[in-house]
Design a protein around this motif. Structure first.
Motif, PDB file in Angstrom:
ATOM      1  N   TYR A 194      12.266   6.344  52.377  1.00 35.69           N
ATOM      2  CA  TYR A 194      11.010   6.442  51.637  1.00 35.69           C
ATOM      3  C   TYR A 194      11.213   6.472  50.132  1.00 35.69           C
ATOM      4  O   TYR A 194      10.691   5.638  49.397  1.00 35.69           O
ATOM      5  N   PHE A 244       1.224 -10.345  48.646  1.00 35.73           N
ATOM      6  CA  PHE A 244       0.540  -9.344  49.461  1.00 35.73           C
ATOM      7  C   PHE A 244      -0.122 -10.014  50.675  1.00 35.73           C
ATOM      8  O   PHE A 244      -0.012  -9.517  51.801  1.00 35.73           O
ATOM      9  N   LYS A 255       0.648  -4.978  58.640  1.00 32.09           N
ATOM     10  CA  LYS A 255       1.164  -4.036  57.646  1.00 32.09           C
ATOM     11  C   LYS A 255       1.956  -4.757  56.551  1.00 32.09           C
ATOM     12  O   LYS A 255       2.458  -5.859  56.749  1.00 32.09           O
ATOM     13  N   LEU A 256       2.074  -4.104  55.399  1.00 29.33           N
ATOM     14  CA  LEU A 256       2.805  -4.693  54.283  1.00 29.33           C
ATOM     15  C   LEU A 256       4.268  -4.276  54.353  1.00 29.33           C
ATOM     16  O   LEU A 256       4.590  -3.165  54.759  1.00 29.33           O
ATOM     17  N   MET A 258       7.647  -3.510  52.207  1.00 32.53           N
ATOM     18  CA  MET A 258       8.099  -3.187  50.866  1.00 32.53           C
ATOM     19  C   MET A 258       9.111  -4.204  50.326  1.00 32.53           C
ATOM     20  O   MET A 258       9.170  -4.436  49.124  1.00 32.53           O
TER      21      MET A 258
ATOM     22  N   TYR B  61       2.000   9.063  50.387  1.00 36.03           N
ATOM     23  CA  TYR B  61       1.185   7.923  49.998  1.00 36.03           C
ATOM     24  C   TYR B  61       1.719   7.276  48.733  1.00 36.03           C
ATOM     25  O   TYR B  61       0.978   6.672  47.975  1.00 36.03           O
ATOM     26  N   SER B  62       3.020   7.412  48.495  1.00 34.56           N
ATOM     27  CA  SER B  62       3.593   6.833  47.287  1.00 34.56           C
ATOM     28  C   SER B  62       3.587   5.310  47.325  1.00 34.56           C
ATOM     29  O   SER B  62       3.343   4.658  46.310  1.00 34.56           O
ATOM     30  N   PHE B  63       3.849   4.723  48.480  1.00 36.66           N
ATOM     31  CA  PHE B  63       3.809   3.257  48.579  1.00 36.66           C
ATOM     32  C   PHE B  63       2.405   2.766  48.219  1.00 36.66           C
ATOM     33  O   PHE B  63       2.244   1.833  47.443  1.00 36.66           O
ATOM     34  N   VAL B  66       1.493   3.283  44.283  1.00 38.95           N
ATOM     35  CA  VAL B  66       2.051   2.323  43.329  1.00 38.95           C
ATOM     36  C   VAL B  66       1.834   0.884  43.789  1.00 38.95           C
ATOM     37  O   VAL B  66       1.625  -0.016  42.976  1.00 38.95           O
ATOM     38  N   GLY B  67       1.797   0.659  45.092  1.00 41.11           N
ATOM     39  CA  GLY B  67       1.677  -0.704  45.610  1.00 41.11           C
ATOM     40  C   GLY B  67       0.275  -1.276  45.455  1.00 41.11           C
ATOM     41  O   GLY B  67       0.089  -2.377  44.935  1.00 41.11           O
ATOM     42  N   ASP B 411       0.823   6.528  54.425  1.00 42.94           N
ATOM     43  CA  ASP B 411       1.275   5.157  54.218  1.00 42.94           C
ATOM     44  C   ASP B 411       1.441   4.386  55.514  1.00 42.94           C
ATOM     45  O   ASP B 411       1.383   3.151  55.520  1.00 42.94           O
ATOM     46  N   TRP B 415       1.541   0.277  55.670  1.00 39.47           N
ATOM     47  CA  TRP B 415       2.877  -0.133  55.248  1.00 39.47           C
ATOM     48  C   TRP B 415       3.886   0.046  56.369  1.00 39.47           C
ATOM     49  O   TRP B 415       3.760   0.957  57.186  1.00 39.47           O
TER      50      TRP B 415
END
Lengths: 446, 446, 446
Positions: A194, A244, A255-256, A258, B61-63, B66-67, B411, B415
């Motif tokens: 993460y 994206f 889902k995306l 990273m 929820y950092s992704f 920033v995403g 996330d 993600w």
């Protein structure tokens, strides 16, 4: 290095104390420093923070990613000043290389080529191998750049060909030479976690934001830098949307991923490098960015696994998708745009300035320039692949202290890793056990 | 988007290759690029790294922070160039929008409004909802900006009204429309953890440091930009001291709260936005900064819980305290400062330059200008609240794939989250369980 | 503070609205703002992000590292504007201090001195102590700077003496006064962990990259800034190579130590500070960088443990190796380079510009200037050590709320630490306990 600098390197007229005498009627603010220093600093951030943090994504190789990046970049810029000096700014009257801010930008560019190659090899080579890679890489780059810019007279402000195509294929060829069939022994370390993904986003964002500075840093004063910034900016913005969209399309449950967001979003900056200072038009930039986003994301989904399985190329960061292919595309776009240039679009003076149709090239016409651009692209490819195979052969010698297969992607190999850190954070298995159990107890640990 | 750009967007005269012909006697260094590009890059860093990392503070929820910030900013700037172009730099002679570096700064400003709104909704909406929010937000912003700057002729260099008041109330109104009564189902994820707070400090510091560039980016050449930088800088410095003092005052045992340090320290930059290029005087800036620090920290302690409990407004990042209230205050400060302007303080030429009393407004006087500023503030409020309710109604449609109540701030919803990561690091509970123990076992843990 | 600013601080002529009248024939672009603002922002990043994140390396003191750095920097710059104003830019005709961008750079420099001192005390002092340290530190700095620059007429563009020697010994002397014999009670917290080391690399890299801006920020317009950048850049590049080599040499198994990479790589920028704007020549810069890398790395390996054991100086960040020694070396290099200056190397006009041989100093010669530089170095040392002992005595008063010995290096003392965070991540022992146990089991958990 100190001796070589002592013999060869001197300040140029704009950074020498004689400036006060020699500047004639220029204002101090017209010193090239004020034209280029802000861009230089942006490029510098890209090289050290951008590339460095982009490579921290591995769960246990963040030290190596950012640390070795730091090492080889600092080594490379010194060597590049010498190498590029011999081929470029050497003043034959007194045998000295005269350096100013533009040379330092070029040195950063040169190093970028080697850092790209490092991306393919991340986690699989020793620091000594990286220094060797950089030593040869910088030398090859300087020769290649001299041929492309000076001899072929191609234009490449943002280095799609000179930097990205060369650096990309250079790294891939080395990776091919250093193929490790048993790399899956360290597969447990070959993913992110993460917080390492969030660190990598620092790298991504600084690269993305400052790419317009990268492509405009050595473009012509005035409208050239202005236009290079606009084209790059728009291309990058388009790439983000495409990435994206495609990332979500190709993952389970929409889902995306990273990996795509960290890398493919940058491909638009690569592909617009050569044409950045041309009159590519704003919508032309968007089209380039769009194509690149598609190409690069598809590359991560399909081509990288293919390369690894069938071509024996293990590409840790996926530089094929981020630098090699978009760089090639950028060379093609540059050739087409150059061939299509005309007096109407550029104005006569603008055409001469943009393509530098002066002195011995004053009879050049855009269509011929387009051909030269295409030739330059071939040179970059040849230097990249050929040089990579050559240097890869050198790096296969068993004297460089490269890590064992089950030791790859592990900072322990080259760094003092803080105890708590690696234990507490780095692998799920270690998490499960830390209860000291007395003898004769049976616990069904999941 | 590509088609729209193809039809409408062109380079302006300073970025077009015709510059060499049309620049007359200007030096290359007087191209607007060199006035504004360093500021532009600082603003760009604020938008992508500043706002982006400020929103990484949630533990899981950092992704998304920033995403999605990256996604909607990249989308928004393209749309903003078109929207602001139609209302601003459209050249009626040939129906094209001519863009240069100032337009790109304005596009970043426009996007800032939408990112502020995202702050209120962080973790509770889907990416598609964010794109819709941005699409409408940018459009509303462009209209509002046109009315405030062109029709009312208010000055707002740092956008206290145009950006912050509008963006803040726009986000709050949407949040009110999307109220989730059962949000406590995901309350376990609604906090920060140690390292996510450090990540958020990256955002805070880059916003704080570059805010002077934000407020001075489109101020007048020369003294205007210089003064805007000084005022903003001082106001921000004062806010930091006030925030630390108040944060420690209102916590148990006098401890400091990271939420205040991350957010309230920035309020001073918001509040000095409108008046930044005016002769606010250095101590005037300090006073504004001081008031803002008090207002914003008290807001976190008292007003945010009140809003959530009694007004049904769930404001994840506390934008009411960081943008809405300080922005409103900034508008008031701007109106007062403008009304108090005089020839003595500004010199006649300075007054004309600062307030742009030219052409059709050449008979304007400062007191009337103050009234116009106040009117502009009302316009910003109306657009923010009205627009937010409207767009909120659209976003309530059940077609946008927003997350379930117990899935907010997670996330996993959008993600691919690395396995080790989420398990090992993200929640305390998960930490506790990983050993299923049989009945009647005695374990001497340490 | 507001009152003091109200009485004393005013805009200077370049940031005042009267600029339009008073600028004569200068172009707007020749406003000092455009010469210095990009450098200012780089310096600003160094102060807040660079120093701030460099101090996040402790496993449980990241909030304090970056947070208190933020607090005292924001406090210090305001106080520095006043203090430096009284000794520097005070206009005696009307008793006002006229500020512009150069003053703000100087304020940042002044604060840097105090932040260096904070490095030695990191984790062992309370925020109130830090404010006192800053209050006195800034005052001492302003007096010392006035003596060195104005009275002795030494040149010190990058502050090797004024900033680093002073700040380093100031911090060490305070640390000596505040010696804690039982500090090993908190030794469990006195290390780093994996991710805190990566955070610290953010600080390192931003300091490293922007150091050329630091040393060139207040150098002369034109060639002075250009040359200061080149010298600093080369020196830093050389230091990186030396540090990596030595770090690997002195560790078991040739592994690299993050402490060295984070800190010693920066020493080259410190040591080239005074001589940065002189004609040090490129290879001279490399030599300085090389020596510094050796000195600083050896310092971490041998001198810091020695200081702690035998001299009772506990230096958390190792500022003796990063600032004090390299700063002293930089003063010596500056004195030698100045003494060796000649008309041939600089040109007459260049010599006058570089060393400011004007007005009352127009008869000065380089050799005498060298003597003055050496004298200035002594002044910096005396102010650092003397001031540190004095302020240390004040800080020993038992009224400042400093943490207990077993509470050092722990954010819990001054911050609300998120629960999950500290538990889950911060220490291996705590990791072991949280197991939910079924009924009838007796476990003596701690």
């Amino acid at each position: 290095m100190i001796i070589l600098f002592g013999v060869f390197i001197r300040y140029n007229w704009e950074s020498d104390a004689h400036w006060a005498e020699s500047k004639h009627n220029l204002s101090d603010i017209e010193n090239d420093f004020y034209y280029r220093y802000p861009s230089f600093q942006d490029v510098h951030v890209m090289i050290f923070v951008g590339f460095g943090f982009l490579m921290t994504f591995l769960k246990r190789y963040s030290f190596g990613g950012v640390g070795f990046n730091f090492l080889i970049a600092a080594f490379g810029i010194q060597w590049a000043l010498l190498m590029q000096g011999w081929f470029g700014s050497l003043d034959y009257s007194d045998g000295k290389i005269k350096v100013g801010v533009e040379n330092f930008i070029n040195a950063d560019f040169c190093v970028a080529g080697c850092l790209i190659a490092y991306g393919a090899l991340l986690g699989k080579v020793s620091p000594v191998q990286l220094l060797v890679l950089t030593l040869f890489g910088v030398t090859l780059y300087a020769v290649e750049e001299h041929i492309i810019i000076k001899i072929i007279h191609a234009r490449d402000a943002g280095g799609s060909m000179v930097i990205h195509t060369f650096g990309g294929y250079y790294g891939l060829a080395i990776s091919w030479m250093l193929y490790r069939p048993n790399l899956d022994q360290s597969s447990r370390l070959q993913g992110s976690k993460y917080h390492s993904d969030v660190f990598a986003m620092i790298g991504t964002l600084f690269l993305w934001m400052f790419w317009p500075s990268f492509n405009s840093a050595i473009a012509g004063h005035g409208d050239g830098q202005h236009r290079a910034f606009i084209n790059t900016y728009l291309s990058l913005a388009a790439t983000v949307l495409t990435t994206f969209a495609l990332s979500s399309l190709f993952q389970k449950h929409g889902k995306l991923d990273m990996v795509h967001i960290q890398n493919s979003t940058l491909a638009g900056g690569v592909a617009v490098g050569t044409a950045a200072e041309f009159m590519l038009t704003p919508y032309g930039s968007l089209i380039v960015g769009f194509c690149c986003g598609v190409l690069s994301t598809l590359g991560y989904v399909f081509i990288t696994p293919f390369l690894e399985k069938h071509m024996k190329i293990q590409d840790t960061c996926g530089i094929h998708n981020l630098h090699a292919m978009p760089g090639f595309l950028g060379g093609v776009v540059g050739a087409i745009t150059a061939a299509a240039a005309s007096d109407t679009v550029y104005s006569h003076e603008g055409l001469v300035n943009t393509f530098d149709f002066k002195d011995e090239f004053k009879d050049m016409v855009p269509t011929v320039q387009g051909g030269h651009q295409a030739g330059a692209l071939c040179v970059a490819l040849i230097f990249g692949i050929g040089g990579g195979i050559l240097v890869g052969a050198v790096l296969r010698l068993p004297i460089w202290g490269d890590p064992a297969d089950d030791n790859c992607f592990d900072d322990e190999a080259y760094w003092e890793v803080p105890l708590g850190g690696s234990r507490a954070q780095c692998s799920q298995e270690e998490m499960r056990v830390p209860v000291a159990l007395p003898f004769s107890v049976r616990i069904p640990v999941r």
